[in-house]
Design a protein around this motif. Structure first.
Motif, short mmCIF file in Angstrom:
data_model
loop_
_atom_site.label_atom_id
_atom_site.label_comp_id
_atom_site.label_asym_id
_atom_site.label_seq_id
_atom_site.Cartn_x
_atom_site.Cartn_y
_atom_site.Cartn_z
N HIS A 1 -5.52 13.41 1.70
CA HIS A 1 -5.18 14.61 2.54
C HIS A 1 -5.45 14.11 4.08
N ASN A 2 -5.84 12.92 4.23
CA ASN A 2 -6.17 12.27 5.32
C ASN A 2 -4.84 11.52 6.02
N LEU A 3 -4.10 12.26 6.64
CA LEU A 3 -2.70 11.65 7.01
C LEU A 3 -3.28 10.55 8.29
N GLY A 4 -4.28 10.58 8.88
CA GLY A 4 -4.63 9.45 9.70
C GLY A 4 -4.76 8.32 9.18
N ILE A 5 -5.56 8.29 7.85
CA ILE A 5 -5.76 7.07 7.07
C ILE A 5 -4.22 6.50 6.54
N PRO B 1 -17.41 9.42 8.09
CA PRO B 1 -16.63 8.87 9.14
C PRO B 1 -16.76 7.30 8.96
N SER B 2 -17.91 6.94 9.50
CA SER B 2 -18.48 5.52 9.62
C SER B 2 -18.52 4.57 8.29
N ILE B 3 -18.78 5.34 7.10
CA ILE B 3 -18.73 4.62 5.81
C ILE B 3 -17.17 4.49 5.41
N ARG B 4 -16.47 5.73 5.76
CA ARG B 4 -15.22 5.62 5.54
C ARG B 4 -14.30 4.52 6.10
N TYR C 1 -0.82 17.81 10.40
CA TYR C 1 -1.18 16.55 11.01
C TYR C 1 -1.28 16.36 12.51
N GLN C 2 -0.15 16.55 12.91
CA GLN C 2 0.13 16.48 14.59
C GLN C 2 -0.71 17.54 15.25
N SER C 3 -0.67 18.66 14.51
CA SER C 3 -1.45 19.59 15.39
C SER C 3 -2.89 19.19 15.65
N LEU C 4 -3.40 18.34 14.97
CA LEU C 4 -4.97 17.95 14.72
C LEU C 4 -5.29 16.93 15.56
N VAL C 5 -3.83 16.11 16.16
CA VAL C 5 -4.18 14.60 16.62
C VAL C 5 -3.52 14.90 18.24
N PRO C 6 -4.35 14.26 19.12
CA PRO C 6 -3.75 14.27 20.65
C PRO C 6 -2.34 13.70 20.69
N GLN C 7 -1.44 14.53 21.29
CA GLN C 7 0.04 14.04 21.14
C GLN C 7 0.18 12.69 21.53
N GLN C 8 -0.24 12.06 22.70
CA GLN C 8 -0.30 10.76 23.07
C GLN C 8 -0.42 9.71 22.29
N THR C 9 -1.28 9.98 21.08
CA THR C 9 -1.56 9.03 20.20
C THR C 9 -0.32 8.73 19.06
N THR D 1 0.79 -1.28 0.03
CA THR D 1 0.09 0.16 -0.06
C THR D 1 0.85 1.13 -0.02
N ILE D 2 0.68 2.10 -1.17
CA ILE D 2 1.58 3.24 -0.94
C ILE D 2 0.49 4.52 -1.18
N ALA D 3 0.87 5.36 0.08
CA ALA D 3 0.14 6.85 -0.28
C ALA D 3 0.99 7.89 -0.72
#
Length: 268
Positions: free
Chosen positions: A213-217, A187-190, A258-266, A41-43
């Motif tokens: 653009h969704n770096l979480g995925i 989100p649920s269907i995604r 991306y990191q600014s939108l995600v809780p740091q501990q994750t 899998t390549i993003a």
């Protein structure tokens, strides 16, 4: 994992028409060098107008290159304009998933007929064989055999996405290419779509190239990340390496956002 696609020297040049008192704008993509392995899998990530969508279209043959060669499943394709001896976009080994699945479905044709077209045009199957293959593919993507008779307006957004995926995999390709395949889904269907693609990858040994653009995925499913800026690949590597130790300024910019939108501990 064995290599199934190798891209060499892929170049695209585009000049817009000259406007009054303005120089024509020139956009050049490449040269692009990349390889894809079975089941990988390549993003591809980058800002808008970085060239990532154009690259995806070039890989499937929807847009011709000015220069470059693509090796796919031991066959060599000249991707350049006016020089192609074999039509690259007719290869069954690489298929594309459309972002807006509803726009890719003719509202006047049932799902079964939509899925029948690639089989009718690319195989020598009989009508009964095609129908059986379509029904099996519908089940494979989490639908019912009865969805063969459903029209677009009878299907939910998630079901339409599954029809689009069924159309992409029905010819048993080795590589799927998708431009923002999850962006238009809630989100649920995604989440369901991501899990389905991972399941099909495991079952079919598919390679998956996707733009997002969704770096979480991206971090969740990609083995490798390619970063593009102004038509060039500026950085590439294993996903965790890119996220933990970005080198190029564009990569650092994207990861920081991306990191600014995600809780740091994750992130650890």
């Amino acid at each position: 994992m064995s290599e199934i696609m190798h891209v060499q020297g892929l170049i695209f040049r585009h000049s817009s028409k000259k406007k009054w008192l303005k120089k024509p704008e020139v956009f050049e993509l490449g040269p692009i060098e990349l390889s894809v392995k079975r089941g990988e899998t390549i993003a591809i990530i980058g800002e808008n107008r970085s060239g990532k969508s154009l690259l995806a279209k070039m890989l499937v043959g929807a847009v011709a290159a000015d220069e470059g060669v693509i090796h796919l499943s031991n066959e060599r394709y000249n991707a350049a304009r006016k020089k192609t001896t074999k039509s690259y976009n007719r290869s069954n080994d690489i298929r594309m998933i459309f972002q807006h699945s509803s726009e890719a479905m003719n509202p006047g044709i049932p799902a079964g007929m939509i899925l029948d077209e690639p089989l009718r045009l690319n195989t020598k199957m009989t009508e009964n064989e095609r129908k059986a293959a379509i029904e099996d593919t519908l089940v494979k993507v989490g639908l019912l055999r009865e969805h063969y008779y459903f029209y677009r307006h009878m299907l939910s957004d998630g079901q339409q996405q599954r029809i689009a995926l069924a159309r992409a995999v029905i010819l048993q390709p080795k590589i799927l290419v998708a431009d923002e395949p999850f962006a238009a889904l809630d989100p649920s269907i995604r989440s369901q779509s991501v899990n389905l693609i991972l399941k099909l990858q495991e079952e079919m040994g598919l390679a998956f190239i996707f733009i997002s653009h969704n770096l979480g995925i991206v971090r969740h499913i990609a083995d490798k990340v390619i970063v593009m800026d102004n038509g060039q690949i500026v950085e590439s590597g294993k996903t965790e390496t890119i996220f933990r130790w970005p080198q190029h300024e564009m990569t650092k910019k994207l990861i920081l956002a991306y990191q600014s939108l995600v809780p740091q501990q994750t992130l650890n």
